[in-house]
Design a protein around this motif. Sequence first.
Motif, PDB file in Angstrom:
ATOM      1  N   THR A   1       0.718  -1.335   0.006  1.00 22.02           N
ATOM      2  CA  THR A   1      -0.421   0.327   0.291  1.00 22.02           C
ATOM      3  C   THR A   1       1.058   1.364  -0.221  1.00 22.02           C
ATOM      4  O   THR A   1       2.070   0.620   0.359  1.00 22.02           O
ATOM      5  CB  THR A   1      -1.434  -0.103   1.176  1.00 22.02           C
ATOM      6  N   GLY A   2      -0.053   2.236  -0.882  1.00 21.91           N
ATOM      7  CA  GLY A   2       1.203   3.432  -0.909  1.00 21.91           C
ATOM      8  C   GLY A   2       2.924   3.710  -1.663  1.00 21.91           C
ATOM      9  O   GLY A   2       3.319   4.203  -0.846  1.00 21.91           O
ATOM     10  N   VAL A   3       2.959   2.950  -2.212  1.00 25.59           N
ATOM     11  CA  VAL A   3       3.924   2.927  -3.079  1.00 25.59           C
ATOM     12  C   VAL A   3       3.523   3.128  -4.498  1.00 25.59           C
ATOM     13  O   VAL A   3       3.160   2.507  -5.167  1.00 25.59           O
ATOM     14  CB  VAL A   3       4.499   1.164  -2.972  1.00 25.59           C
ATOM     15  N   PRO A   4       4.518   4.910  -4.755  1.00 19.10           N
ATOM     16  CA  PRO A   4       3.562   4.721  -5.760  1.00 19.10           C
ATOM     17  C   PRO A   4       4.048   4.585  -7.003  1.00 19.10           C
ATOM     18  O   PRO A   4       3.724   5.551  -8.432  1.00 19.10           O
ATOM     19  CB  PRO A   4       4.867   6.512  -5.895  1.00 19.10           C
ATOM     20  N   GLY A   5       5.395   4.159  -7.083  1.00 18.18           N
ATOM     21  CA  GLY A   5       5.832   3.753  -8.659  1.00 18.18           C
ATOM     22  C   GLY A   5       5.494   1.910  -8.293  1.00 18.18           C
ATOM     23  O   GLY A   5       4.508   1.779  -8.249  1.00 18.18           O
TER      24      GLY A   5
END
Length: 500
Positions: A239-243
């Motif tokens: 979760t919350g990993v932009p790449g």
Amino acid sequence: MHRRTFLRHTTLALATFSVLPLGRAHAANGGHTWYVDSGGGNDAHNGGSEAQAFRSLDRLNKESFGPGDRILFKRGGDYPGAFLPKGSGSVEAPIVVDAYGQGALPHLHADGQAPSTVRLQNVEYWTVQNLEISNQGPQPAPRRTGVHLFHQDFGVARGITLKGLYVRDVNGVPVKKDGGGSGILVEAKGKTKPTRYEGLSIVDNHLDNTQRDGILFLGAGSRQGGLAKGVVVRGNQITGVPGDCILVKGCDGAVVERNTVSKCGPLPRGEAAAGIWPFDCDNTTVQYNEVSGHKAYADGQAYDSDFRCRNTVIQYNYSHDNVGGMALVCNDGRSGGDIGNTGTIVRFNVSINDALRKSDSASLRISGPVNGSQIYNNIIIIPEKPIAGAEVTVFKATSWKGVPSSTDIHDNIVVSPQSAGIDMQVAQATQLSENRMVATAAAAKAASGATAATADHAMLDRFRSHRPTLAQVNALVKACFANGKPVANAMDLIGQLTTG
């Protein structure tokens, strides 16, 4: 010296010599057990029991470990610094890092003072499990990571498992060319000796807020020195990993399954990323995963079969609310070399509310000199686009120093309140057959190789507020494609997903 005094000193010396082995716990498979307790431990202790626990990572790093050893961190403890262990286990007796006691997971954190919080370098037969790991520095920094597997000029590194870890708050940099950052980093390099992994498992971990990427393989092996074998990435929650959330590279036969990825992005302008994908791999299987909410500036698909990949299978996955679409199959004609991208199969997947950009968007994009892809038996559900006048395209081919060839697209079900298009004009030797395009009566329009039908517009609207589980999606796929063909009541089955 007096005889009595000599005997007393000799006895004390022998007692002192024997207290360490007698006081140290032995693991069931013959190794020693080491304890670390940040609250009640002391670095002057021998580390061999709960009462004799070490206190710090610095003290632990002075030891060298061997087959069957167990390294136990007390739960609820706080352990600043980096864990940089030495020594290897064996196939019969791996080294195990674990937690003991009651309470929260032991928290190891480098706080940006080291590039990684846990680094396994040129060791093998290690299992690291049940730890909380972070690496949040005062400022973002390139190549910062939580767990780093680094093997250089080692040969074959066998038997490494990362399991049940909570890896969070790693502030690398968001731009890939500037060095990026990751939660878990896998890297095998061989300048003087070919190096690769064998039997690498990354399972049941939770990664949250790791910048730029989640589980990132810079290379588990290479075509020159041998691709990694026996790689499994399973059951991870990201979760919350932009790449790039899960990127495997340099593997043969990797299995990426039952992972859940959500809340991805955004990234800076110009940055491209996707949810789960192989790069420079053969025979990768990506299955039973769920990817949602990817918002990368470019790409932004849930799944991808990328450069230098042969025989990738993307099947039984669930994709929803990803700006770039369900899947990308691509190859840059300038850099694919003799491998290119061949034999990709995308089948039995469900996509709901993907491809959210206004233009140049498609549920599935095939780009560049990609050869022999098969796209079949997928269910693609497209509610009203959130942007008025947005393009509604299901399958799209684009040029990238070359064009796709010999693509077979058949037996897919596409449900949309608007007429959904197929744009494969730039591709060569495309085969389209038996695709069922389901639209409202006013918008129904036959496309090349497709048949038109009528959908319940209200049912499509319900998809915005209700998302099926991965288990429901798998049941739907099996029901809709019994005996390998779409069934007449597919719309009824799809409608059931909106009611629970």
